[in-house]
Structure formats: C-alpha cells, structure tokens
Design a protein around this motif. Structure first.
Motif, PDB file in Angstrom:
ATOM      1  N   VAL A   1       0.873  -1.180   0.000  1.00  0.00           N
ATOM      2  CA  VAL A   1       0.000   0.000   0.000  1.00  0.00           C
ATOM      3  C   VAL A   1       0.904   1.221   0.000  1.00  0.00           C
ATOM      4  CG1 VAL A   1      -1.742   1.279   1.281  1.00  0.00           C
ATOM      5  CG2 VAL A   1      -1.836  -1.212   1.218  1.00  0.00           C
ATOM      6  N   GLY A   2       0.887   1.976  -1.102  1.00  0.00           N
ATOM      7  CA  GLY A   2       1.810   3.084  -1.209  1.00  0.00           C
ATOM      8  C   GLY A   2       3.201   2.565  -1.540  1.00  0.00           C
TER       9      GLY A   2
ATOM     10  N   ARG B   1      -0.782  -6.598  11.477  1.00  0.00           N
ATOM     11  CA  ARG B   1      -1.628  -5.487  11.014  1.00  0.00           C
ATOM     12  C   ARG B   1      -2.823  -5.298  11.938  1.00  0.00           C
ATOM     13  NH1 ARG B   1      -0.337  -7.859   5.839  1.00  0.00           N
ATOM     14  NH2 ARG B   1      -2.310  -8.987   5.840  1.00  0.00           N
ATOM     15  N   HIS B   2      -3.449  -6.391  12.355  1.00  0.00           N
ATOM     16  CA  HIS B   2      -4.583  -6.300  13.277  1.00  0.00           C
ATOM     17  C   HIS B   2      -4.148  -5.716  14.623  1.00  0.00           C
ATOM     18  CE1 HIS B   2      -6.549  -9.838  10.916  1.00  0.00           C
ATOM     19  NE2 HIS B   2      -6.790  -8.687  10.342  1.00  0.00           N
ATOM     20  N   PHE B   3      -3.016  -6.187  15.138  1.00  0.00           N
ATOM     21  CA  PHE B   3      -2.498  -5.716  16.424  1.00  0.00           C
ATOM     22  C   PHE B   3      -2.263  -4.205  16.383  1.00  0.00           C
ATOM     23  CE2 PHE B   3       1.598  -5.120  18.897  1.00  0.00           C
ATOM     24  CZ  PHE B   3       0.990  -5.049  20.141  1.00  0.00           C
ATOM     25  N   GLU B   4      -1.592  -3.745  15.347  1.00  0.00           N
ATOM     26  CA  GLU B   4      -1.299  -2.317  15.261  1.00  0.00           C
ATOM     27  C   GLU B   4      -2.554  -1.488  15.042  1.00  0.00           C
ATOM     28  OE1 GLU B   4       3.339  -2.767  13.771  1.00  0.00           O
ATOM     29  OE2 GLU B   4       1.830  -2.081  12.331  1.00  0.00           O
ATOM     30  N   GLN B   5      -3.530  -2.053  14.344  1.00  0.00           N
ATOM     31  CA  GLN B   5      -4.795  -1.345  14.183  1.00  0.00           C
ATOM     32  C   GLN B   5      -5.506  -1.179  15.525  1.00  0.00           C
ATOM     33  OE1 GLN B   5      -5.872   0.122  11.421  1.00  0.00           O
ATOM     34  NE2 GLN B   5      -7.615   0.937  12.566  1.00  0.00           N
ATOM     35  N   ARG B   6      -5.425  -2.191  16.395  1.00  0.00           N
ATOM     36  CA  ARG B   6      -6.020  -2.072  17.726  1.00  0.00           C
ATOM     37  C   ARG B   6      -5.334  -0.959  18.526  1.00  0.00           C
ATOM     38  NH1 ARG B   6      -8.178  -5.699  15.169  1.00  0.00           N
ATOM     39  NH2 ARG B   6      -9.049  -3.759  14.344  1.00  0.00           N
ATOM     40  N   LEU B   7      -4.023  -0.819  18.387  1.00  0.00           N
ATOM     41  CA  LEU B   7      -3.313   0.255  19.077  1.00  0.00           C
ATOM     42  C   LEU B   7      -3.795   1.617  18.589  1.00  0.00           C
ATOM     43  CD1 LEU B   7       0.418  -0.975  19.119  1.00  0.00           C
ATOM     44  CD2 LEU B   7      -1.437  -1.524  20.682  1.00  0.00           C
TER      45      LEU B   7
ATOM     46  N   GLN C   1       4.443  -5.886   3.522  1.00  0.00           N
ATOM     47  CA  GLN C   1       3.227  -6.375   4.164  1.00  0.00           C
ATOM     48  C   GLN C   1       2.747  -5.506   5.333  1.00  0.00           C
ATOM     49  OE1 GLN C   1       1.253  -9.048   3.185  1.00  0.00           O
ATOM     50  NE2 GLN C   1       2.555  -8.831   1.394  1.00  0.00           N
ATOM     51  N   THR C   2       3.601  -4.684   5.910  1.00  0.00           N
ATOM     52  CA  THR C   2       3.192  -3.968   7.134  1.00  0.00           C
ATOM     53  C   THR C   2       3.400  -2.462   7.057  1.00  0.00           C
ATOM     54  OG1 THR C   2       5.355  -4.293   8.214  1.00  0.00           O
ATOM     55  CG2 THR C   2       3.674  -6.004   8.539  1.00  0.00           C
ATOM     56  N   HIS C   3       3.879  -1.944   5.944  1.00  0.00           N
ATOM     57  CA  HIS C   3       3.978  -0.496   5.759  1.00  0.00           C
ATOM     58  C   HIS C   3       2.616  -0.008   5.268  1.00  0.00           C
ATOM     59  CE1 HIS C   3       5.880   3.376   4.807  1.00  0.00           C
ATOM     60  NE2 HIS C   3       5.246   3.342   3.648  1.00  0.00           N
ATOM     61  N   ARG C   4       1.894   0.683   6.120  1.00  0.00           N
ATOM     62  CA  ARG C   4       0.545   1.154   5.813  1.00  0.00           C
ATOM     63  C   ARG C   4       0.433   2.640   6.148  1.00  0.00           C
ATOM     64  NH1 ARG C   4       0.870  -2.826   3.460  1.00  0.00           N
ATOM     65  NH2 ARG C   4      -0.573  -4.568   3.265  1.00  0.00           N
ATOM     66  N   PRO C   5      -0.475   3.367   5.487  1.00  0.00           N
ATOM     67  CA  PRO C   5      -0.570   4.816   5.752  1.00  0.00           C
ATOM     68  C   PRO C   5      -0.742   5.155   7.225  1.00  0.00           C
ATOM     69  CG  PRO C   5      -1.885   4.230   3.831  1.00  0.00           C
ATOM     70  CD  PRO C   5      -1.411   2.928   4.439  1.00  0.00           C
ATOM     71  N   HIS C   6      -1.488   4.323   7.955  1.00  0.00           N
ATOM     72  CA  HIS C   6      -1.726   4.602   9.372  1.00  0.00           C
ATOM     73  C   HIS C   6      -0.608   4.068  10.255  1.00  0.00           C
ATOM     74  CE1 HIS C   6      -3.420   0.646   8.417  1.00  0.00           C
ATOM     75  NE2 HIS C   6      -3.072   0.295   9.641  1.00  0.00           N
TER      76      HIS C   6
ATOM     77  N   GLY D   1      -3.727  17.458  16.291  1.00  0.00           N
ATOM     78  CA  GLY D   1      -4.972  16.894  15.791  1.00  0.00           C
ATOM     79  C   GLY D   1      -4.901  16.345  14.391  1.00  0.00           C
ATOM     80  N   GLU D   2      -3.686  16.156  13.844  1.00  0.00           N
ATOM     81  CA  GLU D   2      -3.569  15.636  12.486  1.00  0.00           C
ATOM     82  C   GLU D   2      -3.563  14.112  12.437  1.00  0.00           C
ATOM     83  OE1 GLU D   2      -0.289  17.389  10.405  1.00  0.00           O
ATOM     84  OE2 GLU D   2      -0.586  19.327  11.373  1.00  0.00           O
ATOM     85  N   LEU D   3      -3.337  13.451  13.559  1.00  0.00           N
ATOM     86  CA  LEU D   3      -3.342  11.981  13.605  1.00  0.00           C
ATOM     87  C   LEU D   3      -4.532  11.505  14.406  1.00  0.00           C
ATOM     88  CD1 LEU D   3       0.386  10.965  14.227  1.00  0.00           C
ATOM     89  CD2 LEU D   3      -0.949  10.610  12.173  1.00  0.00           C
TER      90      LEU D   3
END
Length: 479
Positions: A233-234, A374-380, A440-445, A477-479
């Motif tokens: 992604v990106g 990815r799921h773990f980091e999304q929960r954070l 696999q783990t570099h994502r915009p968020h 407030g940008e993140l």
C-alpha cells in the motif's frame, strides 16, 4: 453418559491436556441473566482440576480503560495445558454496550469483526475455544427471578442489574442471535444451551468441553486467512533498493551534533509532557541490522523522557512462560498505559525476521503473522496510540567495521556474539525478509521509517526529529 462417568472422563481429559501441554482451553459463557450461570460456574469448579483452571468475571477498571480494549483479555489467556473460563468476556463488552445504547449498530459490528480476528489468532495458536450461550425464555426467566427474590437463601444473589437485563430480554435475545451468527466459525463454534436445572446444563457443557479437549491439535502448517500476502500500500521502503530516505547527507560535526541533539531532546521533553497531560500512549518500535545503533538511538530518546513515564522492552528469545502462550501474548501485556511511552528494542517483527530466517517459526506461522501484526497495530491506533516504527539500516561494509571495532574494544566486546556473525553470514536472507516485512506492514496509518545509520550522529538526530514530528502531528490533531 452417566454423570459420574462424564465427570471422571472430563477430569481425565483435562489432566491429559495438562500433561501434553499442546493446547490451552478457553470456555466463554454468555447468555441471559437468569440462565443458571452462577450455579454452573460452581459445578465447573467442582468438576475440573481448579489448580489448572482460572475463572474470569471481569469488572471494568481504570487500569484496563487506559489500554486497548482487548488488553485485559490477552493478558489472561491461559497457558498451554490450562483452562480459562470467561463470564461474558469480550462479547459482554460489545453486547451490553449495544443493549444500553452506548454504541451504535455500526460500532457493534466493528466490535464483532475485531473479535473474529482475535479468536482466529487464538485458534491458530492452539487455544481451543468453546463458546456457550445459556438461553432461557422471558417468562421462565421472570419466574426464576421472582422465586429467587422470595427465597431468603438466594435473594442476596440478586442485583438490580438482573431486573434491568430481564426488561431487556427481547433485545439481548436479538443481539445475541446476531452476535452468534456473525462470530460463528469452525475454530470458535457457538453452542446455544437450555436447561431446567444446573445439573442438566453441566452435563451439556461437560460434553462440549470433553470433545474440545480431545480433538486433534491444530496443524502448524494449516493455512489461515491472514496468511495470504497483500499487495503493498503506497511506496514501501526497501533495504535492497535505497530510496530518498537513505540518500547520504552531510555529517554534522561534533559541536553541531550536540547543539541539535539538545534542541531535539528539549522539544521531545515538551512533547512528551503534553502527551502525558492528554493521556496519549506512545509505542516506539526499533528494528534494524545488528550494530546499526538501536541501543544508542533509544538512549538519546529516553534521556529526554521522565523515567517514571517510559519503559524500554528489550525483546530476546521468549521465556518458558512466553512460549506457553500465543506468540503475541508477550507484546500485548507490555503495552503502555495512557500517557506513557513503551520503547521496543526489537519487537513483534521478530516473527517475520529472525524467526523466519532462522527457522524458529514455520512458513505458515510467519506468513500468518503479517495479518496478525496489522490487526495488532490497528487495535493500538483505534485506542489512540501514537505508533512509530523505525528500521535502522547500515551497509554490509559498515557493519563489518563496527563488528571489528567492538572486538577490539574491551568494554564493547560483550555486544558482539556468535549470533551476530551467524546473522551476517545470512545477510541476503535477512534483506529479503526485511523487504517482505515492509511490503506487508507499511501502511498509511502505521508506516515504517527507514533510517540510514552509517552515520551515527545523523541517524540519531533523524530518529528524534521523526518522533517529535509524530507527536506534534497528534498533538495538533492531524493523527
């Protein structure tokens, strides 16, 4: 099956599970308020070996509110060979929040999707899940509550919330049906049980537990949905095809380095105090080549932080206790409270780096880990965590120079091990694993920052500058 025979077989199966230590067992009990849950729990404590069993009926605490929602369950997942019983558990959080209109329908569905990911990860790690919904119709529930109220020996067991849940019976029935349908899975089946007496329910529950304890272990090479690779992604970083972030820059002289370092540390000190005031948790991940300078960079960061507000976790080979749990358990339990920093000197990414290259994880396990990470980091991030991920990279020639310098320096010789030389011999294998990790783990968020570290001074400044930029984006407030 006769009661005594069933009880003996269940206990024997539990003790055999404890001997093998090839799986953990989780029993989750949910359902309506007057469905004999408490008497059932009492019977379970009598039938099972309670030295190998823990019951969790959790109230919300301030400590748990200051961490991601699943943290309080992850830290209580039983070790292999043991049993954990959860009263309502992770389903109760979603069910009762929706019943009380504290969350909407969309948020309820999001909760259930997170639960599916959570349970799939547990099951893939040989945590056997048995989910029981204890059902009772509304009329029978009302009669049971009234009978308890009139019986002095049982009236004290009633709570005002029991009557509230009774009024909500149709809603809980509807939400429970939706919940079970959404989260039904081969690896985490629901069983909807009814019984007029606790003994009758216990017989049904014991049969489900006996089957779960006796079923074959999960094949470590079995594929799971999260094992499927995803496209980048990106533009992901690459250690084999250096991008602009690795372009050489002029090395600061000693005086300029110290001046800029003090400025950035003062800036970080201000930002960290404001993050603490606002209750923002911060997780910083440091991965990198051996001798790239992870320890030195972490030291420059922590020098700007208040000691009571951060903790550095140096992740090495798992302990016996950690090996007895799902691999992500040791990272979940180290998450910081709101307003605190956690710095990981190596991290969960070891699963797809050293464990992959050295064969400590099977191909199915490290491929599955990409999705789990990815799921773990999304929960954070959903909890409001500021997440920074830094890969400190050096050239092969520079690594050799640093290894040789360590070997010649008495007070640094302890930093150089046979493992470092062995890893260097597999340089290209590690380079491939690193680039796959980025893809696999570099994502915009949750992006990776690739830091060129052949120049230690410039690398340390860049790390602190990027941490400051992350914090300020969040504070603004940008993140």
């Amino acid at each position: 099956m006769k009661k005594d025979t069933l009880r003996y077989r269940l206990l024997a199966a539990q003790l055999e599970m404890a001997r093998r230590e090839d799986r953990a067992l989780v029993l989750l009990l949910g359902g309506q308020t007057a469905s004999y849950m408490q008497p059932l729990l009492n019977l379970l404590n009598q039938w099972l070996e309670n030295r190998r069993t823990e019951v969790h009926a959790l109230e919300h605490s301030s400590e748990e509110a200051r961490r991601p929602a699943l943290w309080r369950y992850w830290r209580r997942i039983p070790a292999r060979g043991t049993t954990g019983i959860f009263v309502h558990g992770w389903y109760g959080d979603a069910l009762f929040a929706r019943a009380e209109r504290r969350i909407g329908a969309g948020a309820f569905e999001d909760h259930l999707e997170r639960i599916r990911d959570f349970e799939a990860e547990l099951a893939a790690e040989n945590v056997v899940l048995v989910k029981i919904w204890l059902d009772i119709d509304r009329e029978a529930q009302g009669e049971r509550l009234a009978a308890m109220l009139e019986d002095p020996a049982r009236a004290w067991q009633l709570d005002p919330s029991d009557w509230q849940r009774h009024l909500q019976h149709p809603l809980i029935e509807s939400l429970g049906a939706s919940l079970r349908e959404t989260t039904q899975a081969d690896w985490a089946p629901w069983f909807c049980l009814t019984g007029k007496e606790p003994d009758e329910l216990m017989h049904q529950v014991a049969e489900r537990l006996l089957e779960a304890m006796s079923r074959p272990s999960v094949d470590p090479e079995a594929p799971w949905a999260s094992s499927q690779p995803l496209p980048a992604v990106g533009e992901a970083p690459s250690v084999r095809a250096p991008g602009p972030e690795q372009a050489p820059t002029a090395s600061p002289d000693k005086a300029d380095y110290h001046r800029r370092l003090v400025e950035q540390q003062a800036r970080l000190s201000r930002n960290s105090r404001e993050a603490a005031r606002r209750g923002i948790p911060v997780v910083l991940v440091f991965e990198g080549h051996d001798a790239a300078g992870k320890g030195g960079s972490i030291h420059r960061v922590t020098s700007a932080l208040e000691a009571r507000r951060y903790r550095v976790h140096s992740i090495a080979a798992p302990s016996d206790e950690e090996r007895a749990h799902p691999w992500a358990w040791r990272f979940w339990r180290r998450l910081p409270a709101d307003g605190r920093f956690a710095l990981f000197d190596r991290s969960w990414y070891g699963r797809v780096l050293v464990e992959r290259v050295e064969g400590f994880a099977t191909p199915a396990q490290w491929r599955r880990a990409y999705g789990e990470i990815r799921h773990f980091e999304q929960r954070l991030l959903e909890h409001g965590t500021v997440l920074g991920k830094f890969f400190l990279s050096i050239s092969k020639d520079e690594q050799l120079r640093r290894f040789e310098a360590r070997a010649r320096t008495p007070h640094k010789q302890h930093k150089l091990t046979e493992e470092d030389w062995r890893n260097r011999a597999r340089w290209e294998d590690y380079q491939g694993a690193i680039d796959d990790m980025f893809t696999q783990t570099h994502r915009p968020h949750a992006p990776w920052s690739l830091i060129a570290c052949d120049d230690k001074r410039q690398a340390r400044l860049e790390v602190i500058e990027q941490i400051n930029a992350l914090l300020e984006r969040r504070l603004d407030g940008e993140l």
